[in-house]
Design an enzyme around this catalytic site. Structure first.
Site, PDB file in Angstrom:
ATOM      1  CD  GLU A 257       1.942  -2.617  -2.817  1.00 19.75           C
ATOM      2  OE1 GLU A 257       2.517  -1.527  -3.709  1.00 19.75           O
ATOM      3  OE2 GLU A 257       0.602  -2.772  -2.895  1.00 19.75           O
TER       4      GLU A 257
ATOM      5  CE  LYS B 145      -5.255   3.224  -2.417  1.00 22.83           C
ATOM      6  NZ  LYS B 145      -4.194   2.243  -3.172  1.00 22.83           N
TER       7      LYS B 145
END
Length: 304
Positions: free
Chosen positions: A30, A163
């Site tokens: 990405e 996260k």
């Protein structure tokens, strides 16, 4: 699905196209980590390093972005520099039609990258962390677009979990509900991105790239439409100190509430807070996690 139906809208680099035609391993990367995740000029150095790590394992890197309204699967040096140095939009998969129609340039998020990678015929994608269900979801209904996209995109995504600013148990529940497979790589605990473990269990564990490749072959033989998450923990020697992590995250959440932040403003605030109040240690753990994921993704692609 190949890009044959939209040949004038997408460019697959010659190197990537040749590798796919010859059956050689390719790893999708990405571009938001380059444009938004790391400070300049380090972002370009890391982007170049990640591509080199893929090549060192015998695979071809395919960093993905949209430049001047054209999706690019595989960037050359000048294009990689553009992503690192220009102010670009973040493009999830829902933003792609608008970007193409208006000639915009943007870095692709997990959902945007996975969508374009799968359409180009790539089977393995490496990133840092997966998006997920946000804290206080019952009040905000804030959930990453990554999840629904991966529920209908057959690609292997190597990541270091989600996260810790997100709701990890709720994210795992959504992955189950959406039929997205989760493999722990060398662990029976779901990674916590900055931390080697979130404390949450995973049902299935593989220990080698070959074992992961076997799962992906079986997944493909069943024609399942969803993704497989290969959850690869950051090494404990490179993780963020757990006590520091917990202290700073608690303080950051309190600061976020005090500032009255909600919705999309919460994530960048907390990420910046972690970087600042850990003296950059969270950023180093982030980079360490991405490096490990890229190496593993290349090994799995080679095993396939």
């Amino acid at each position: 699905m190949p890009f044959d139906d939209v040949p004038d809208e997408t460019t697959v680099s010659e190197e990537v196209r040749t590798a796919l035609a010859e059956g050689r391993p390719v790893v999708a990367l990405e571009s938001t980590i380059i444009s938004h995740g790391l400070p300049r000029p380090r972002n370009l150095r890391v982007a170049t390093e990640l591509e080199q790590l893929v090549r060192a394992r015998g695979a071809v890197p395919a960093t993905i972005a949209v430049l001047d309204g054209r999706p690019r699967v595989g960037l050359d040096k000048a294009q990689l520099e553009r992503v690192a140095n220009e102010e670009l939009r973040k493009l999830g998969h829902r933003d792609l039609p608008m970007a193409l129609a208006t000639g915009a340039s943007g870095a692709t998020t997990v959902s945007g990258t996975a969508f374009l990678a799968a359409r180009a015929g790539l089977r393995v994608f490496a990133t840092g962390g997966l998006g997920g269900v946000h804290r206080a979801w019952t009040e905000t209904q804030d959930e990453s677009a990554d999840l629904r996209l991966l529920a209908r995109t057959p690609i292997a995504m190597v990541c270091a979990g989600v996260k810790s600013i997100l709701d990890v148990p709720a994210t795992l529940q959504r992955l189950e509900t959406l039929g997205i497979g989760v493999l722990g790589y060398g662990t029976d605990r779901f990674p916590g991105f900055y931390l080697a473990s979130s404390g949450e269990p995973v049902d299935w564990t593989v220990h080698t790239p070959g074992e992961a490749a076997d799962v992906l072959r079986a997944h493909r033989s069943l024609a399942l439409e969803s993704a497989v998450i290969v959850a690869n923990p950051v090494p404990e020697t490179e993780q963020l100190d757990p006590r520091l992590h917990d202290e700073v995250l608690a303080a950051g959440l309190a600061a976020c509430r005090a500032a009255g932040l909600t919705g999309q403003a919460v994530t960048p605030f907390l990420l910046d807070y972690l970087v600042e109040h850990t003296n950059g240690a969270s950023l180093e753990a982030n980079v360490a996690a991405v490096r490990g994921n890229v190496r593993l993704a290349a090994d799995i692609a080679a095993a396939l």
